[in-house]
Design a protein around this motif. Structure first.
Motif, PDB file in Angstrom:
ATOM      1  N   SER A 121       0.832  -1.209   0.000  1.00 32.57           N
ATOM      2  CA  SER A 121       0.000   0.000   0.000  1.00 32.57           C
ATOM      3  C   SER A 121       0.862   1.253   0.000  1.00 32.57           C
ATOM      4  N   LEU A 122       1.915   1.256   0.818  1.00 33.14           N
ATOM      5  CA  LEU A 122       2.832   2.399   0.837  1.00 33.14           C
ATOM      6  C   LEU A 122       3.469   2.609  -0.531  1.00 33.14           C
ATOM      7  N   TYR A 123       3.932   1.527  -1.114  1.00 33.46           N
ATOM      8  CA  TYR A 123       4.586   1.609  -2.423  1.00 33.46           C
ATOM      9  C   TYR A 123       3.641   2.177  -3.483  1.00 33.46           C
ATOM     10  N   LEU A 124       2.419   1.663  -3.523  1.00 33.43           N
ATOM     11  CA  LEU A 124       1.461   2.131  -4.519  1.00 33.43           C
ATOM     12  C   LEU A 124       1.015   3.571  -4.256  1.00 33.43           C
ATOM     13  N   ALA A 125       0.790   3.909  -3.002  1.00 38.32           N
ATOM     14  CA  ALA A 125       0.360   5.271  -2.655  1.00 38.32           C
ATOM     15  C   ALA A 125       1.462   6.279  -2.922  1.00 38.32           C
ATOM     16  N   ALA A 126       2.704   5.838  -2.886  1.00 41.84           N
ATOM     17  CA  ALA A 126       3.841   6.735  -3.147  1.00 41.84           C
ATOM     18  C   ALA A 126       3.872   7.209  -4.594  1.00 41.84           C
ATOM     19  N   ARG A 127       3.128   6.580  -5.461  1.00 41.51           N
ATOM     20  CA  ARG A 127       3.038   7.074  -6.841  1.00 41.51           C
ATOM     21  C   ARG A 127       2.374   8.449  -6.871  1.00 41.51           C
ATOM     22  N   GLN A 128       1.462   8.687  -5.936  1.00 44.77           N
ATOM     23  CA  GLN A 128       0.779   9.984  -5.836  1.00 44.77           C
ATOM     24  C   GLN A 128       1.428  10.888  -4.799  1.00 44.77           C
ATOM     25  N   HIS A 129       2.022  10.292  -3.786  1.00 41.96           N
ATOM     26  CA  HIS A 129       2.636  11.034  -2.673  1.00 41.96           C
ATOM     27  C   HIS A 129       4.024  10.429  -2.431  1.00 41.96           C
ATOM     28  N   ALA A 130       4.997  10.892  -3.213  1.00 38.29           N
ATOM     29  CA  ALA A 130       6.327  10.277  -3.241  1.00 38.29           C
ATOM     30  C   ALA A 130       6.987  10.190  -1.875  1.00 38.29           C
ATOM     31  N   TRP A 131       6.704  11.132  -0.994  1.00 36.19           N
ATOM     32  CA  TRP A 131       7.347  11.126   0.320  1.00 36.19           C
ATOM     33  C   TRP A 131       6.961   9.910   1.161  1.00 36.19           C
ATOM     34  N   LEU A 132       5.907   9.196   0.787  1.00 36.74           N
ATOM     35  CA  LEU A 132       5.546   7.981   1.524  1.00 36.74           C
ATOM     36  C   LEU A 132       6.629   6.914   1.422  1.00 36.74           C
ATOM     37  N   LEU A 133       7.463   6.993   0.397  1.00 41.20           N
ATOM     38  CA  LEU A 133       8.581   6.047   0.309  1.00 41.20           C
ATOM     39  C   LEU A 133       9.554   6.227   1.463  1.00 41.20           C
ATOM     40  N   ASP A 134       9.599   7.432   2.056  1.00 39.78           N
ATOM     41  CA  ASP A 134      10.467   7.659   3.215  1.00 39.78           C
ATOM     42  C   ASP A 134      10.049   6.802   4.408  1.00 39.78           C
ATOM     43  N   VAL A 135       8.777   6.438   4.462  1.00 37.05           N
ATOM     44  CA  VAL A 135       8.282   5.575   5.544  1.00 37.05           C
ATOM     45  C   VAL A 135       8.877   4.181   5.405  1.00 37.05           C
ATOM     46  N   TRP A 136       9.150   3.809   4.186  1.00 39.35           N
ATOM     47  CA  TRP A 136       9.626   2.462   3.870  1.00 39.35           C
ATOM     48  C   TRP A 136      11.019   2.517   3.262  1.00 39.35           C
ATOM     49  N   ALA A 137      11.779   3.546   3.610  1.00 35.98           N
ATOM     50  CA  ALA A 137      13.064   3.825   2.966  1.00 35.98           C
ATOM     51  C   ALA A 137      14.067   2.677   3.060  1.00 35.98           C
ATOM     52  N   ASP A 138      14.089   1.972   4.165  1.00 38.49           N
ATOM     53  CA  ASP A 138      15.079   0.909   4.313  1.00 38.49           C
ATOM     54  C   ASP A 138      14.564  -0.452   3.851  1.00 38.49           C
ATOM     55  N   GLY A 139      13.368  -0.462   3.249  1.00 34.88           N
ATOM     56  CA  GLY A 139      12.819  -1.719   2.751  1.00 34.88           C
ATOM     57  C   GLY A 139      12.343  -2.654   3.840  1.00 34.88           C
ATOM     58  N   ASP A 140      12.169  -2.123   5.042  1.00 37.49           N
ATOM     59  CA  ASP A 140      11.712  -2.929   6.169  1.00 37.49           C
ATOM     60  C   ASP A 140      10.305  -3.435   5.900  1.00 37.49           C
ATOM     61  N   ARG A 141      10.102  -4.699   6.039  1.00 40.56           N
ATOM     62  CA  ARG A 141       8.800  -5.292   5.749  1.00 40.56           C
ATOM     63  C   ARG A 141       8.027  -5.564   7.038  1.00 40.56           C
ATOM     64  N   LYS A 142       7.703  -4.479   7.741  1.00 42.13           N
ATOM     65  CA  LYS A 142       6.847  -4.605   8.917  1.00 42.13           C
ATOM     66  C   LYS A 142       5.968  -3.360   8.982  1.00 42.13           C
ATOM     67  N   VAL A 143       4.911  -3.471   9.735  1.00 46.77           N
ATOM     68  CA  VAL A 143       4.017  -2.335   9.910  1.00 46.77           C
ATOM     69  C   VAL A 143       4.630  -1.422  10.964  1.00 46.77           C
ATOM     70  N   ASP A 144       5.011  -0.226  10.539  1.00 42.49           N
ATOM     71  CA  ASP A 144       5.633   0.738  11.443  1.00 42.49           C
ATOM     72  C   ASP A 144       4.842   2.043  11.390  1.00 42.49           C
ATOM     73  N   VAL A 145       3.793   2.098  12.184  1.00 45.57           N
ATOM     74  CA  VAL A 145       2.919   3.270  12.191  1.00 45.57           C
ATOM     75  C   VAL A 145       3.640   4.473  12.784  1.00 45.57           C
ATOM     76  N   THR A 146       4.570   4.246  13.694  1.00 51.17           N
ATOM     77  CA  THR A 146       5.320   5.355  14.277  1.00 51.17           C
ATOM     78  C   THR A 146       6.095   6.095  13.194  1.00 51.17           C
ATOM     79  N   ARG A 147       6.741   5.360  12.328  1.00 46.34           N
ATOM     80  CA  ARG A 147       7.486   5.989  11.238  1.00 46.34           C
ATOM     81  C   ARG A 147       6.551   6.757  10.306  1.00 46.34           C
ATOM     82  N   LEU A 148       5.378   6.197  10.041  1.00 41.38           N
ATOM     83  CA  LEU A 148       4.388   6.886   9.213  1.00 41.38           C
ATOM     84  C   LEU A 148       3.965   8.194   9.872  1.00 41.38           C
ATOM     85  N   ARG A 149       3.712   8.157  11.165  1.00 39.99           N
ATOM     86  CA  ARG A 149       3.314   9.377  11.886  1.00 39.99           C
ATOM     87  C   ARG A 149       4.418  10.432  11.863  1.00 39.99           C
TER      88      ARG A 149
END
Length: 108
Positions: A23-51
């Motif tokens: 979802s982050l990857y796909l949403a980043a097509r419209q909001h590129a900064w969302l990739l920063d939430v997943w910058a290290d490729g970590d495959r876990k739900v990290d709501v703190t980083r999103l916030r």
């Protein structure tokens, strides 16, 4: 996160994390900064980083990205388990108050 707990029962922790990161990857097509939430490729739900990343944005941008991310997540999940089951599982979660949101009406 209530959504993650609910999904773990259906798709397991790895499945919940995969849905979140996709979802982050796909949403980043419209909001590129969302990739920063997943910058290290970590495959876990990290709501703190999103916030943290959302807090760096102006309110309109953060709300737009959050709504787009949630709609993207909903589409992916409904494609996986069906819209009816998705609604049964997540409607109670979506109706919960946001526990970390400030209560502007409170006078204590």
């Amino acid at each position: 996160m209530a959504i993650e707990r609910t999904l773990r029962a259906v798709v397991g922790a790895p499945g919940a994390a995969a849905l979140y990161t996709r979802s982050l990857y796909l949403a980043a097509r419209q909001h590129a900064w969302l990739l920063d939430v997943w910058a290290d490729g970590d495959r876990k739900v990290d709501v703190t980083r999103l916030r943290v990343e959302m807090a760096k944005r102006n309110i309109d941008e953060a709300v737009a990205a959050g709504q787009f991310l949630l709609r993207t997540f909903d589409r992916l999940l409904s494609g996986l388990i069906g819209e009816s089951l998705m609604e049964q599982l997540l409607l109670p979660v979506y109706e919960e108050p946001w526990h970390n949101a400030p209560d502007e009406g409170r006078t204590t």
